[in-house]
Design a protein around this motif. Structure first.
Motif, PDB file in Angstrom:
ATOM      1  N   ARG A   1      12.014 -10.860  -8.328  1.00 15.46           N
ATOM      2  CA  ARG A   1      12.168  -9.863  -9.650  1.00 15.46           C
ATOM      3  C   ARG A   1      10.836  -9.199  -9.879  1.00 15.46           C
ATOM      4  O   ARG A   1       9.755  -9.593  -9.690  1.00 15.46           O
ATOM      5  CB  ARG A   1      12.472 -10.666 -10.866  1.00 15.46           C
ATOM      6  CG  ARG A   1      13.711 -11.307 -10.760  1.00 15.46           C
ATOM      7  CD  ARG A   1      14.128 -12.321 -12.120  1.00 15.46           C
ATOM      8  NE  ARG A   1      14.070 -11.246 -13.535  1.00 15.46           N
ATOM      9  CZ  ARG A   1      15.043 -10.685 -13.692  1.00 15.46           C
ATOM     10  NH1 ARG A   1      16.271 -10.911 -13.346  1.00 15.46           N
ATOM     11  NH2 ARG A   1      15.259 -10.174 -15.056  1.00 15.46           N
ATOM     12  N   PRO A   2      10.764  -7.701 -10.192  1.00 13.67           N
ATOM     13  CA  PRO A   2       9.742  -7.051 -10.452  1.00 13.67           C
ATOM     14  C   PRO A   2       8.984  -7.625 -11.780  1.00 13.67           C
ATOM     15  O   PRO A   2       7.843  -7.373 -11.703  1.00 13.67           O
ATOM     16  CB  PRO A   2      10.074  -5.459 -10.519  1.00 13.67           C
ATOM     17  CG  PRO A   2      11.617  -5.722 -11.074  1.00 13.67           C
ATOM     18  CD  PRO A   2      12.143  -6.890 -10.657  1.00 13.67           C
ATOM     19  N   ALA A   3       9.669  -8.112 -12.801  1.00 19.16           N
ATOM     20  CA  ALA A   3       9.135  -8.612 -13.953  1.00 19.16           C
ATOM     21  C   ALA A   3      10.463  -9.624 -14.406  1.00 19.16           C
ATOM     22  O   ALA A   3      11.312  -9.862 -13.976  1.00 19.16           O
ATOM     23  CB  ALA A   3       9.230  -7.602 -14.991  1.00 19.16           C
ATOM     24  N   ASP A   4       9.594 -10.786 -15.042  1.00 18.09           N
ATOM     25  CA  ASP A   4      10.219 -11.847 -15.363  1.00 18.09           C
ATOM     26  C   ASP A   4      11.113 -11.938 -16.891  1.00 18.09           C
ATOM     27  O   ASP A   4      12.059 -12.939 -16.966  1.00 18.09           O
ATOM     28  CB  ASP A   4       9.353 -13.123 -15.582  1.00 18.09           C
ATOM     29  CG  ASP A   4       8.678 -13.238 -14.133  1.00 18.09           C
ATOM     30  OD1 ASP A   4       9.353 -12.986 -13.328  1.00 18.09           O
ATOM     31  OD2 ASP A   4       7.459 -13.651 -14.242  1.00 18.09           O
TER      32      ASP A   4
ATOM     33  N   VAL B   1       3.668  -6.173 -12.551  1.00 14.37           N
ATOM     34  CA  VAL B   1       4.762  -5.603 -12.164  1.00 14.37           C
ATOM     35  C   VAL B   1       4.309  -5.913 -10.403  1.00 14.37           C
ATOM     36  O   VAL B   1       3.506  -5.452  -9.583  1.00 14.37           O
ATOM     37  CB  VAL B   1       5.152  -4.362 -12.260  1.00 14.37           C
ATOM     38  CG1 VAL B   1       6.015  -3.629 -11.550  1.00 14.37           C
ATOM     39  CG2 VAL B   1       4.986  -3.872 -13.887  1.00 14.37           C
ATOM     40  N   LYS B   2       5.720  -6.529  -9.807  1.00 10.41           N
ATOM     41  CA  LYS B   2       5.741  -6.701  -8.388  1.00 10.41           C
ATOM     42  C   LYS B   2       6.796  -6.068  -7.536  1.00 10.41           C
ATOM     43  O   LYS B   2       7.751  -5.740  -8.109  1.00 10.41           O
ATOM     44  CB  LYS B   2       5.869  -8.148  -8.238  1.00 10.41           C
ATOM     45  CG  LYS B   2       5.000  -9.174  -9.100  1.00 10.41           C
ATOM     46  CD  LYS B   2       5.375 -10.685  -9.308  1.00 10.41           C
ATOM     47  CE  LYS B   2       6.295 -10.741 -10.228  1.00 10.41           C
ATOM     48  NZ  LYS B   2       6.742 -12.247 -10.708  1.00 10.41           N
ATOM     49  N   SER B   3       6.372  -5.565  -6.309  1.00  7.91           N
ATOM     50  CA  SER B   3       7.401  -5.121  -5.328  1.00  7.91           C
ATOM     51  C   SER B   3       8.410  -6.040  -5.102  1.00  7.91           C
ATOM     52  O   SER B   3       8.297  -7.340  -4.851  1.00  7.91           O
ATOM     53  CB  SER B   3       6.871  -4.736  -3.996  1.00  7.91           C
ATOM     54  OG  SER B   3       7.639  -4.240  -2.989  1.00  7.91           O
TER      55      SER B   3
ATOM     56  N   VAL C   1       6.691   4.724  -6.392  1.00 11.69           N
ATOM     57  CA  VAL C   1       8.100   4.679  -5.425  1.00 11.69           C
ATOM     58  C   VAL C   1       7.833   4.184  -4.216  1.00 11.69           C
ATOM     59  O   VAL C   1       6.781   4.450  -3.549  1.00 11.69           O
ATOM     60  CB  VAL C   1       8.451   6.377  -5.373  1.00 11.69           C
ATOM     61  CG1 VAL C   1       9.656   6.253  -4.403  1.00 11.69           C
ATOM     62  CG2 VAL C   1       8.477   7.047  -6.523  1.00 11.69           C
ATOM     63  N   ILE C   2       8.560   3.164  -3.809  1.00 13.68           N
ATOM     64  CA  ILE C   2       8.631   2.456  -2.833  1.00 13.68           C
ATOM     65  C   ILE C   2       9.712   2.523  -2.028  1.00 13.68           C
ATOM     66  O   ILE C   2      10.926   2.302  -2.315  1.00 13.68           O
ATOM     67  CB  ILE C   2       8.324   0.812  -2.961  1.00 13.68           C
ATOM     68  CG1 ILE C   2       6.927   0.764  -3.789  1.00 13.68           C
ATOM     69  CG2 ILE C   2       8.298   0.109  -1.741  1.00 13.68           C
ATOM     70  CD1 ILE C   2       6.613  -0.769  -4.358  1.00 13.68           C
ATOM     71  N   ASP C   3       9.486   2.791  -0.495  1.00  8.99           N
ATOM     72  CA  ASP C   3      10.813   2.841   0.413  1.00  8.99           C
ATOM     73  C   ASP C   3      11.017   1.428   1.035  1.00  8.99           C
ATOM     74  O   ASP C   3      10.064   1.071   1.675  1.00  8.99           O
ATOM     75  CB  ASP C   3      10.338   3.713   1.415  1.00  8.99           C
ATOM     76  CG  ASP C   3      11.546   3.779   2.710  1.00  8.99           C
ATOM     77  OD1 ASP C   3      12.403   3.227   2.497  1.00  8.99           O
ATOM     78  OD2 ASP C   3      11.286   4.685   3.579  1.00  8.99           O
ATOM     79  N   HIS C   4      12.087   0.888   0.716  1.00  7.56           N
ATOM     80  CA  HIS C   4      12.160  -0.528   0.875  1.00  7.56           C
ATOM     81  C   HIS C   4      12.993  -0.775   2.236  1.00  7.56           C
ATOM     82  O   HIS C   4      13.507  -1.695   2.681  1.00  7.56           O
ATOM     83  CB  HIS C   4      13.000  -1.109  -0.201  1.00  7.56           C
ATOM     84  CG  HIS C   4      12.011  -1.414  -1.597  1.00  7.56           C
ATOM     85  ND1 HIS C   4      10.937  -2.406  -1.266  1.00  7.56           N
ATOM     86  CD2 HIS C   4      12.112  -0.921  -2.708  1.00  7.56           C
ATOM     87  CE1 HIS C   4      10.221  -2.280  -2.591  1.00  7.56           C
ATOM     88  NE2 HIS C   4      10.901  -1.549  -3.394  1.00  7.56           N
ATOM     89  N   GLY C   5      13.283   0.417   2.975  1.00 12.71           N
ATOM     90  CA  GLY C   5      14.113   0.389   4.066  1.00 12.71           C
ATOM     91  C   GLY C   5      15.467   0.408   4.121  1.00 12.71           C
ATOM     92  O   GLY C   5      16.103  -0.029   2.916  1.00 12.71           O
TER      93      GLY C   5
ATOM     94  N   GLY D   1       6.714  -9.459  -3.611  1.00 12.93           N
ATOM     95  CA  GLY D   1       5.917 -10.287  -4.613  1.00 12.93           C
ATOM     96  C   GLY D   1       4.451  -9.580  -4.702  1.00 12.93           C
ATOM     97  O   GLY D   1       3.820  -9.892  -5.656  1.00 12.93           O
ATOM     98  N   THR D   2       4.259  -8.355  -4.106  1.00 18.31           N
ATOM     99  CA  THR D   2       2.849  -7.875  -3.971  1.00 18.31           C
ATOM    100  C   THR D   2       3.100  -7.221  -5.457  1.00 18.31           C
ATOM    101  O   THR D   2       3.741  -6.200  -5.783  1.00 18.31           O
ATOM    102  CB  THR D   2       2.746  -6.534  -2.943  1.00 18.31           C
ATOM    103  OG1 THR D   2       2.908  -7.085  -1.719  1.00 18.31           O
ATOM    104  CG2 THR D   2       1.411  -5.893  -3.072  1.00 18.31           C
TER     105      THR D   2
END
Length: 242
Positions: A109-112, A149-151, A171-175, A200-201
């Motif tokens: 989760r990016p936030a809990d 905030v986590k990836s 903005v993250i490209d997660h594939g 989790g980064t």
């Protein structure tokens, strides 16, 4: 004496006759003039009446023609509508569909916090901040300002931008055709475009930079696109997308 009186009388009679004739001629002239004037007035009155009648009929024909012309009803005024996907730079770059239908690897989760506002799936919802109807193309996760905030999973940072509506956004490209949008972050972010991240980064902290959602409780706005189209992030956070 008798003949002289008769001669005088004959002269007076002749004059009277002449006067009578002149009077008769004058009377006849006046009668003819009056008759001609009356006839002329009658003719002019007929022409005027005919003209007025023609004008009236023409006006009636024009009104009838206007009544037969279909008139489109004016569209009812509508409240302003904002499409949230108009954010992030307008037109989207074309994304080629991938064979994979899921994000690979671990998903966190990016936030809990709990979900405050769900993904609207293209439906319009009323914005508390803007007081307009708009789509909600992500989810709002409750989080205090300053919270990390986590990836959600591994990927490559495509860009870090300050969006006019959604504030500081990573903005993250997660594939596999998936792109994550982490919005309403604080101005100090911990990564840059081109960085590789893992599940989790920490990429930043929750802020209050999303002008379009200032009236809402403190939160992270998180969205996911699949092959260029918004999809429900909650599916991935519940494990359905992994």
């Amino acid at each position: 004496m008798k003949n002289h009186f008769n001669g005088k009388l004959s002269g007076k009679g002749t004059a009277a006759i002449i006067c009578f004739c002149l009077a008769a001629v004058a009377a006849l002239g006046i009668f003819s003039y009056n008759k001609s004037a009356k006839e002329l007035r009658s003719e002019l009155s007929g022409v005027s009446s005919t003209s007025e009648t023609a004008q009236t009929e023409a006006a009636q024909d024009a009104n009838a023609a206007a009544d037969n012309v279909p008139v489109e009803e004016a569209a009812a005024p509508q409240e302003d509508i904002i499409l949230e996907h108009d954010a992030f730079g307008g037109e989207e770059a074309e994304v080629s569909p991938t064979e994979s239908d899921a994000i690979t690897g671990a998903v966190v989760r990016p936030a809990d916090g709990e979900i405050l506002e769900a993904f609207s799936d293209g439906e319009l919802v009323k914005s508390k901040t803007l007081s307009v109807w708009k789509t909600h193309d992500g989810i709002d996760i409750a989080a205090a300002q300053g919270e990390n905030v986590k990836s959600i999973c591994a990927g490559t940072v495509s860009e870090v931008t300050d969006d006019p509506m959604m504030g500081i956004t990573v903005v993250i490209d997660h594939g596999s055709g998936y792109t994550g949008y982490y919005c309403n972050l604080a101005e100090e972010v911990k990564i840059s475009a081109g960085d590789e991240v893992s599940a989790g980064t920490v990429i930043g902290e929750v802020g209050s930079t999303a002008d379009a959602e200032l009236a809402d409780e403190s939160h992270l706005h998180f969205g996911i696109k699949k092959n260029g189209s918004w999809t429900d992030p909650a599916e991935f956070l519940s494990g359905e997308g992994s």
